[in-house]
Enzyme design. Sequence first.
Site, PDB file in Angstrom:
ATOM      1  CG  ASP A   1     -86.603 -31.454  14.596  1.00 49.75           C
ATOM      2  OD1 ASP A   1     -86.961 -32.438  15.267  1.00 49.75           O
ATOM      3  OD2 ASP A   1     -86.558 -30.297  15.057  1.00 49.75           O
TER       4      ASP A   1
ATOM      5  CG  ASP B   1     -85.503 -26.520  16.332  1.00 48.89           C
ATOM      6  OD1 ASP B   1     -85.716 -27.426  17.151  1.00 48.89           O
ATOM      7  OD2 ASP B   1     -85.870 -25.339  16.491  1.00 48.89           O
TER       8      ASP B   1
ATOM      9  CD  GLU C   1     -90.054 -36.170  16.071  1.00 53.64           C
ATOM     10  OE1 GLU C   1     -90.381 -36.545  17.198  1.00 53.64           O
ATOM     11  OE2 GLU C   1     -89.590 -35.050  15.813  1.00 53.64           O
TER      12      GLU C   1
END
Length: 301
Positions: A73, A260, A160
């Site tokens: 992340d 997170d 991502e």
Amino acid sequence: MGVKVKASKIYLPKFGWMRFFNSRLIPDGFTIKAATIRKRQDGWYVSIRIEDKSIPDYVSKPLAEVNSVLGCDLGITKLVHLSDRYQIDNPKFSTNKKAKRTLKIRQKRVSKKVKGSKNRKKSANKLGRFHKKILDKRTAYQWGVANKIVSRKVDAIALEDLNISGMLKRCKVKVDENTGRFLKNGQSRKKGLNRAISDASWSELILKIEYLAAKQGKVVIKINPKHSSQQCRNCGHIDKSNRDGEKFICTQCGYHEHADIGAAKTIRDRGSARVRGDSAKLGVNHQNAQKVSPRTCVQTW
Ligand SMILES: [Zn+2]
């Protein structure tokens, strides 16, 4: 072709041998493929595309052979949170207090000088050199970070897909229907955020991760990050208010964890789902990981 580099001299076709500041060495095994010359504020720069023929083009494993996935992340407070709880700092090279101050002072010095004057050129050069220094520091740091991530004992790294999250897009202009005046749309707040995001340079970091991963035969899986930080990992409930700063507390079931790290785990799970092929259920983006050729990379002097 015919570009050659020898200590502090470079040979460019049509130009011949030239003295230059050789700021970095060409890594072993690489050969020079092409060169481009660019003028920047503080002088001329040459970029050289180098190729390592010993690395086959795109060597990553087929997804069926992937056994372990690491979720990654990307953030601002911390640059990276990994699903194995490992965190990597974000030094904010251009947006930390000291750098911001220096930038402001140097910009001011340029704008105060008479346009076209020698003094203005001098201060502009100084400003340019400072920008370059930040860039170099960030690049070096990112290679270290990418190396840390790729060296973890996993077959695949899930990230991502920044094209989907569109973090850098501008806010839409909002106009009051009655008065025709512009309404607050959070753009100025977003401007600061955009600056912090571009200082983190996620897309450049991802390129480096892809490059090193391909070199080690590992796979990079790009996933749709939709709701990855708002969805409860226990009950699946999606709610913006699940998140309270660094904490994730589900408004439905009370499940809580570090927000997170939770997001990194969700990214990992979506990556694993892609490996298993049950992507439809989790709304995972079907596109295959973007193909990169790790053989070539660009160095700039
Ligand atoms: Zn829940």
